[in-house]
Structures are given as C-alpha cells and as structure tokens.
Design a protein around this motif. Structure first.
Motif, mmCIF file in Angstrom:
data_model
loop_
_atom_site.group_PDB
_atom_site.id
_atom_site.type_symbol
_atom_site.label_atom_id
_atom_site.label_comp_id
_atom_site.label_asym_id
_atom_site.label_seq_id
_atom_site.Cartn_x
_atom_site.Cartn_y
_atom_site.Cartn_z
ATOM 1 N N VAL A 113 18.500 1.097 -13.514
ATOM 2 C CA VAL A 113 18.135 2.370 -12.892
ATOM 3 C C VAL A 113 17.283 2.071 -11.660
ATOM 4 C CG1 VAL A 113 16.926 4.564 -13.172
ATOM 5 C CG2 VAL A 113 18.257 3.629 -15.069
ATOM 6 N N TYR A 114 17.816 2.432 -10.490
ATOM 7 C CA TYR A 114 17.189 2.162 -9.185
ATOM 8 C C TYR A 114 16.458 3.416 -8.741
ATOM 9 C CZ TYR A 114 17.093 1.138 -4.120
ATOM 10 O OH TYR A 114 16.720 0.925 -2.807
ATOM 11 N N TYR A 115 15.238 3.260 -8.251
ATOM 12 C CA TYR A 115 14.460 4.411 -7.784
ATOM 13 C C TYR A 115 13.932 4.139 -6.383
ATOM 14 C CZ TYR A 115 11.057 8.176 -7.525
ATOM 15 O OH TYR A 115 10.360 9.278 -7.138
ATOM 16 N N LYS A 116 14.384 4.929 -5.423
ATOM 17 C CA LYS A 116 13.925 4.832 -4.036
ATOM 18 C C LYS A 116 12.648 5.640 -3.879
ATOM 19 C CE LYS A 116 14.473 4.183 0.514
ATOM 20 N NZ LYS A 116 14.447 2.855 1.147
ATOM 21 N N LEU A 117 11.566 5.013 -3.434
ATOM 22 C CA LEU A 117 10.296 5.714 -3.264
ATOM 23 C C LEU A 117 10.411 6.714 -2.118
ATOM 24 C CD1 LEU A 117 7.710 2.794 -3.630
ATOM 25 C CD2 LEU A 117 8.738 4.213 -5.406
ATOM 26 N N GLN A 118 9.835 7.881 -2.311
ATOM 27 C CA GLN A 118 9.858 8.900 -1.259
ATOM 28 C C GLN A 118 9.108 8.413 -0.025
ATOM 29 O OE1 GLN A 118 7.529 12.659 -1.625
ATOM 30 N NE2 GLN A 118 9.530 13.661 -1.582
ATOM 31 N N HIS A 119 8.032 7.692 -0.235
ATOM 32 C CA HIS A 119 7.297 7.049 0.866
ATOM 33 C C HIS A 119 6.919 5.646 0.398
ATOM 34 C CE1 HIS A 119 3.583 7.942 -1.381
ATOM 35 N NE2 HIS A 119 4.099 9.128 -1.581
ATOM 36 N N SER A 120 6.990 4.708 1.303
ATOM 37 C CA SER A 120 6.759 3.315 0.918
ATOM 38 C C SER A 120 5.294 3.084 0.546
ATOM 39 C CB SER A 120 7.169 2.373 2.053
ATOM 40 O OG SER A 120 6.339 2.564 3.188
ATOM 41 N N ILE A 121 5.082 2.053 -0.269
ATOM 42 C CA ILE A 121 3.747 1.617 -0.683
ATOM 43 C C ILE A 121 3.430 0.311 0.037
ATOM 44 C CG2 ILE A 121 2.422 0.693 -2.632
ATOM 45 C CD1 ILE A 121 4.122 2.463 -4.474
ATOM 46 N N LYS A 122 2.210 0.165 0.531
ATOM 47 C CA LYS A 122 1.750 -1.114 1.062
ATOM 48 C C LYS A 122 0.719 -1.667 0.088
ATOM 49 C CE LYS A 122 3.392 0.884 4.963
ATOM 50 N NZ LYS A 122 3.860 2.277 5.062
ATOM 51 N N ALA A 123 1.063 -2.755 -0.575
ATOM 52 C CA ALA A 123 0.175 -3.295 -1.605
ATOM 53 C C ALA A 123 0.570 -4.727 -1.923
ATOM 54 C CB ALA A 123 0.232 -2.444 -2.867
ATOM 55 N N ARG A 124 -0.360 -5.464 -2.546
ATOM 56 C CA ARG A 124 -0.073 -6.811 -3.041
ATOM 57 C C ARG A 124 0.309 -6.776 -4.519
ATOM 58 N NH1 ARG A 124 -3.998 -12.242 -3.140
ATOM 59 N NH2 ARG A 124 -2.804 -13.268 -4.806
ATOM 60 N N PHE A 125 -0.347 -5.918 -5.285
ATOM 61 C CA PHE A 125 -0.128 -5.859 -6.726
ATOM 62 C C PHE A 125 0.584 -4.553 -7.090
ATOM 63 C CE2 PHE A 125 -3.796 -8.571 -6.074
ATOM 64 C CZ PHE A 125 -3.571 -9.626 -6.937
ATOM 65 N N LEU A 126 1.502 -4.643 -8.032
ATOM 66 C CA LEU A 126 2.236 -3.479 -8.516
ATOM 67 C C LEU A 126 2.180 -3.500 -10.042
ATOM 68 C CD1 LEU A 126 3.776 -1.270 -6.972
ATOM 69 C CD2 LEU A 126 5.894 -2.498 -7.484
ATOM 70 N N ARG A 127 1.964 -2.337 -10.626
ATOM 71 C CA ARG A 127 1.840 -2.253 -12.083
ATOM 72 C C ARG A 127 2.747 -1.140 -12.614
ATOM 73 N NH1 ARG A 127 -4.050 -2.192 -15.022
ATOM 74 N NH2 ARG A 127 -4.011 -4.390 -14.361
ATOM 75 N N PHE A 128 3.581 -1.483 -13.598
ATOM 76 C CA PHE A 128 4.441 -0.523 -14.292
ATOM 77 C C PHE A 128 3.745 -0.116 -15.590
ATOM 78 C CE2 PHE A 128 7.100 -2.970 -11.525
ATOM 79 C CZ PHE A 128 8.166 -2.160 -11.149
ATOM 80 N N VAL A 129 3.550 1.190 -15.777
ATOM 81 C CA VAL A 129 2.857 1.698 -16.965
ATOM 82 C C VAL A 129 3.820 2.576 -17.765
ATOM 83 C CG1 VAL A 129 0.878 3.008 -17.829
ATOM 84 C CG2 VAL A 129 0.672 1.687 -15.693
ATOM 85 N N PRO A 130 4.372 2.083 -18.890
ATOM 86 C CA PRO A 130 5.311 2.882 -19.685
ATOM 87 C C PRO A 130 4.652 4.139 -20.253
ATOM 88 C CG PRO A 130 5.432 0.560 -20.295
ATOM 89 C CD PRO A 130 4.225 0.708 -19.423
ATOM 90 N N LEU A 131 5.361 5.253 -20.144
ATOM 91 C CA LEU A 131 4.897 6.525 -20.697
ATOM 92 C C LEU A 131 5.683 6.905 -21.955
ATOM 93 C CD1 LEU A 131 4.487 8.688 -17.466
ATOM 94 C CD2 LEU A 131 2.672 7.616 -18.793
#
Length: 321
Positions: A113-131
């Motif tokens: 499942v591919y998700y295109k962000l509405q606006h890009s993020i500028k960051a070094r670290f990314l965290r996925f938090v399951p709901l």
C-alpha cells in the motif's frame, strides 16, 4: 522527480523499534518485499505504544511511504501515524488538512500500500506508529520511504548576532518584494527580520510569545498619507524546535503573509509602494540597537534555513562574501 527508494540500501543500524517479538522479528527485517528473518518487524506486544523508526542519515525530503505486513503471516497494520524528527528526540506528527492524519495501511500480509504525502516532509528520522492491526494477528510491518536529498543553507544565531544584506540599488524593484525563510528555535521571543527607512518607516518580523508578528509602520513622511502601524499575528507555539516556513510578499499595496501554509492577505494604506527604506535588510535582529526607539527587544536565537530575498540566496552570499 523526488521519488527515490530511501530504505532498501540502509544498513541494519539505521532501523530501531520500541520492542521486537524475537531476533528474527527485529526492525532490520522491515524492508519492503524482503523475506529474511520472520519476514518483517513485529513488536513484543501488539498495542498502541509500539513504533518502528528509520534513520535516513541526513535531513532528507520525504514524499511518500509504502507498507506491507509480515511475509506469509496474519500480521499487518491497518492504520498508522507517521512522525518525523531532525534529532530523533523531538518528534512532530504528520498532519493533513490541519489535523493529525491516520494513514490507511494494509488489508493482507503481502500487498503493498503506497501513500503519497500531501506535502513533503524534511527530516532525518521517520517513525511509523501502528494504530490498528489485523484482529486475528499481531502488528507486522515492512516499509519503504520515497524521496530525495534535501539541499539547504543553514545559519545559526546566538541571540547577539544578525546578518545584514545591503541591496544593490541598481536592481531594486520598488513595487514588488518577496522574502522567504525557514526558522527553528526554542526561544519564544526574538526579531527575525528588520528593515528601516529614514522617516520612521519600518517592517519588522518578530517572534512574540511563540507567535509571529509582522509590523509595518508607514512612518510620518508628510509627502505621503500615513496611517497607524499594521500588526498581523500568525502561528502559535512556533518555539517548538521544529522548522517553520515564512513567506512575505508585497506588490503595490497588497501584502501576503504566510506562516506554515496559513496566509493572511491585507492592504496597506498610504504609499506602501514608495516606502523610503534604506537599502538594507537585517536578519536575526536589529543591526544598530536603539536606531528605532520602540524596538529594543531581543535578537533571534536559533537557526535560519534558505533565506531568499527576491530570489537571492542570502546565506550563500554571506558564505561567499
């Protein structure tokens, strides 16, 4: 085309998580379409306090993400939050339409499942938090992140310094000005921008109690009709040590003031197209304290990124000159 795969080539040390079910369920196995180990990351306990984290190694522009469940299992995540950080300590949640956005995940273990962000993020670290996850299984994730290298010019201010740009009068356009920058600070107060004329005219952009104030004073030049100062307030809690963007545009008497995609449009009375400014812009504070009697407040303490004035890269100029 900012859509390179960013995760597949990362070393194992770039992956971390809140916990792992076993060594074969460790976060290093969370690469999209991989089958090593148990075929993905799973935490020790499936609850809403778990997370999977990626260190991209440097500040990066992120445009999309993709997820899978654990290979050949009953373990997949149906909804998750995306969080990002420059430091790995101070986190911000991805928002869309001004609300925290729960991203739809998977309905089986192996579909991507591919998700295109509405606006890009500028960051070094990314965290996925399951709901939420498959009620007949547990949390299981394989992921990919898409984006590209983010190039930027950054300058730091210590609360005592400022950066002066003296304009070349031959290239002045009196009718149109565009100023853009990003800033990051932990301080709730400080002057970001100041420009002053000979007759009391001045524009000041200032952080006041975590909000941005744009003050435009048309001065007391008797040749033009003057008016009371204009003071526009935008934003809140801008002292959160995250990057915030600012755009100031004026064309004739129309002014657009934008902070993090929130824009105020207004018209300045009087002859705003003929402000009697000295050809000098001061970033991070006021160059000569006391020059403008009412402005005795503190200079900016934090970082600026990508300062542009009418297309001119101010920080690059400062480095070269």
């Amino acid at each position: 085309n900012c859509d390179d795969q960013l995760v597949s080539a990362l070393p194992q040390s770039s992956f971390s998580s809140s916990s792992e079910l076993s060594s074969s369920h460790s976060p290093g196995f969370a690469r999209l379409n991989r089958r090593e180990g148990a075929g993905g990351w799973s935490p020790l306990v499936s609850n809403k306090y778990q997370w999977l984290q990626i260190d991209l190694g440097e500040r990066t522009e992120i445009t999309a993400v993709a997820t899978q469940g654990g290979y050949g299992s009953s373990d997949w995540v149906t909804h998750y939050l995306l969080m990002f950080s420059d430091s790995g300590r101070n986190w911000k949640q991805y928002r869309q339409e001004e609300s925290i956005w729960a991203i739809s995940g998977n309905t089986n273990a192996d579909s991507v499942v591919y998700y295109k962000l509405q606006h890009s993020i500028k960051a070094r670290f990314l965290r996925f938090v399951p709901l939420d996850w498959n009620p007949n299984g547990r949390i299981g994730m394989r992921i990919e992140v898409y984006g590209c290298t983010y190039t930027s010019e950054v300058v730091g201010f210590d609360g005592k310094s400022c950066l002066i740009y003296k304009l070349n009068q031959k290239f002045i356009s009196a009718l149109k000005d565009v100023i853009s920058l990003k800033f990051k600070t932990m301080e709730s107060d400080g002057i970001l921008l100041h420009r002053e004329g000979k007759n009391g005219d001045h524009i000041t952009l200032e952080l006041v109690k975590g909000k941005l104030s744009l003050l435009i004073n048309l001065g007391d030049d008797k040749n033009y009709s003057s008016s009371a100062p204009i003071n526009i307030i935008l934003g809140s809690l801008l002292d959160d040590q995250h990057w915030h963007s600012v755009l100031i545009e004026h064309f004739n008497n129309q002014v657009n003031f934008t902070v993090d995609k929130h824009t105020r449009h207004f018209y300045a009375k009087g002859r705003f197209d003929h402000l009697n400014f000295d050809y000098e812009l001061s970033f991070g504070g006021i160059a000569m304290p006391g020059k403008s009697g009412a402005l005795t407040r503190r200079n900016f303490h934090g970082c600026f990124e990508n300062i542009y004035y009418n297309g001119v890269n101010i920080i690059e100029l400062a480095r070269r000159h």
